[in-house]
Structure formats: C-alpha cells, structure tokens
Motif scaffolding. Structure first.
Motif, short mmCIF file in Angstrom:
data_model
loop_
_atom_site.label_atom_id
_atom_site.label_comp_id
_atom_site.label_asym_id
_atom_site.label_seq_id
_atom_site.Cartn_x
_atom_site.Cartn_y
_atom_site.Cartn_z
N SER A 11 -34.48 4.24 12.01
CA SER A 11 -33.23 3.57 11.66
C SER A 11 -32.23 4.60 11.17
O SER A 11 -32.62 5.68 10.71
CB SER A 11 -33.47 2.51 10.58
OG SER A 11 -33.82 3.13 9.36
N GLU A 42 -25.59 6.48 13.50
CA GLU A 42 -25.40 5.05 13.66
C GLU A 42 -25.19 4.70 15.13
O GLU A 42 -24.61 5.48 15.89
CB GLU A 42 -24.20 4.58 12.84
CG GLU A 42 -24.41 4.72 11.35
CD GLU A 42 -23.22 4.24 10.53
OE1 GLU A 42 -22.48 3.37 11.02
OE2 GLU A 42 -23.05 4.75 9.42
N GLU A 43 -25.67 3.50 15.52
CA GLU A 43 -25.45 3.01 16.87
C GLU A 43 -23.95 2.98 17.16
O GLU A 43 -23.15 2.64 16.30
CB GLU A 43 -26.01 1.59 17.02
CG GLU A 43 -27.50 1.51 17.08
CD GLU A 43 -28.09 1.99 18.40
OE1 GLU A 43 -27.34 2.17 19.38
OE2 GLU A 43 -29.31 2.20 18.42
N GLY A 44 -23.59 3.36 18.36
CA GLY A 44 -22.20 3.30 18.78
C GLY A 44 -21.36 4.52 18.40
O GLY A 44 -20.22 4.63 18.81
N PRO A 114 -28.74 7.92 18.73
CA PRO A 114 -28.08 6.82 18.04
C PRO A 114 -29.09 5.75 17.58
O PRO A 114 -30.00 5.39 18.32
CB PRO A 114 -27.12 6.28 19.09
CG PRO A 114 -26.77 7.49 19.91
CD PRO A 114 -28.07 8.25 20.00
N GLY A 115 -28.93 5.32 16.33
CA GLY A 115 -29.82 4.33 15.74
C GLY A 115 -30.97 4.92 14.97
O GLY A 115 -31.81 4.18 14.44
#
Length: 164
Positions: A11, A42-44, A114-115
């Motif tokens: 995460s 972070e995602e995105g 990402p993520g």
C-alpha cells in the motif's frame, strides 16, 4: 555492523506506518536505526514521493544527498540539475561496494509501483524476535539486504511468519 535493507509494502502508506513501528522499537532499545527513508507511490500519480525520516536518523545517518541520489537513480527523479550528473555516476559506482548495484536498482524500480511503498533502512542491533512481533500483520517483502546469504536467509525466515 549496520545493515541496509529495502522493504516493499503493498500500500502507498505501508512504509510510513512501518516507520512509526520502527520509532517505537527504537525508543524501547530493540533496534538501532542509523538512517531511514520512505518512498510512497499513490495510485494515479506519475512518480513517487520520497522522504528521509529525520526523526529516526542517528549518528550514522547517510544524509539527504545519499537518499536523493539513490532515489534519483531508481525512479528517475530529477535531483539537483545537470551538474550533478558526474556525481551521480561516481556514486552509482561506489554503491556497488555495499550491494547497491544495477540488479538492486532494477528490482526496486520493478517492484515499487503505483499503489505501493518502500522503506529503506540502515540499522543494527535488532532484537529480531521482538522486531518481528512488532511487524506482525504488516504486509511487507524484503527486496534487498547487504547481509551475506546465510544472514539474509535468517532475516527472511524471521519475517515470513509476520505476514499472517
């Protein structure tokens, strides 16, 4: 002797959460943290955020320039301009002496996406069973260590059960 390890979390906030656990362990005298840094992606987002954990850094701290150059090599994050190109080349050559080579850079680049997040830790004097206990339930994977093969196998063994 200090050990450099790199841990991946599944995460974007996992490494930051782990740093709180490390802070607590260090205050109890269960590990000596010489320096630490986190990468959170972070995602995105197009690139990860990086930070040295100054509140964990001890007398043997590597310093912000080390972490900045290492993360620049891994994630292609612009550092201090083109004038630093030669210094980065020299640094990448000297990092091989401590096990940070092209294989390490490639693995971290492939795994930290990402993520996810990563914790880079320079530490010593860990009471492994107590440290393992403190990390129980935190989903993490050892990406790299500069320990010899037997020491690394023992470290992986100690932390395998904490994934439950």
């Amino acid at each position: 002797m200090a050990t450099l390890t790199a841990w991946k979390f599944d995460s974007a906030d996992g490494a930051r959460n782990a740093s709180a656990t490390l802070r607590d362990l260090q205050s109890q005298g269960l590990i000596q943290v010489h320096d630490a840094a986190v990468v959170s992606w972070e995602e995105g987002k197009k690139k990860p955020r990086t930070a040295q954990l100054h509140d964990l850094a001890g007398a043997g701290a590597l310093g912000g320039m080390f972490w900045g150059m290492l993360f620049g090599l891994i994630f292609f994050i612009p550092l201090l301009g083109a004038a630093m190109g030669a210094a980065v080349g020299a640094l990448s050559g000297s990092l091989t002496d401590v096990g940070i080579d092209d294989g390490f850079i490639r693995r971290v680049r492939e795994e930290v996406t990402p993520g996810t997040s990563a914790l880079f830790l320079l530490s010593s004097d860990a009471v492994q069973d107590r440290v393992k206990e403190a990390f129980t339930g935190q989903r993490m994977e050892l990406l790299h260590t500069n320990l010899d093969g037997d020491q690394e196998a023992r470290l992986r063994e100690v932390f395998e059960d904490s994934q439950a």
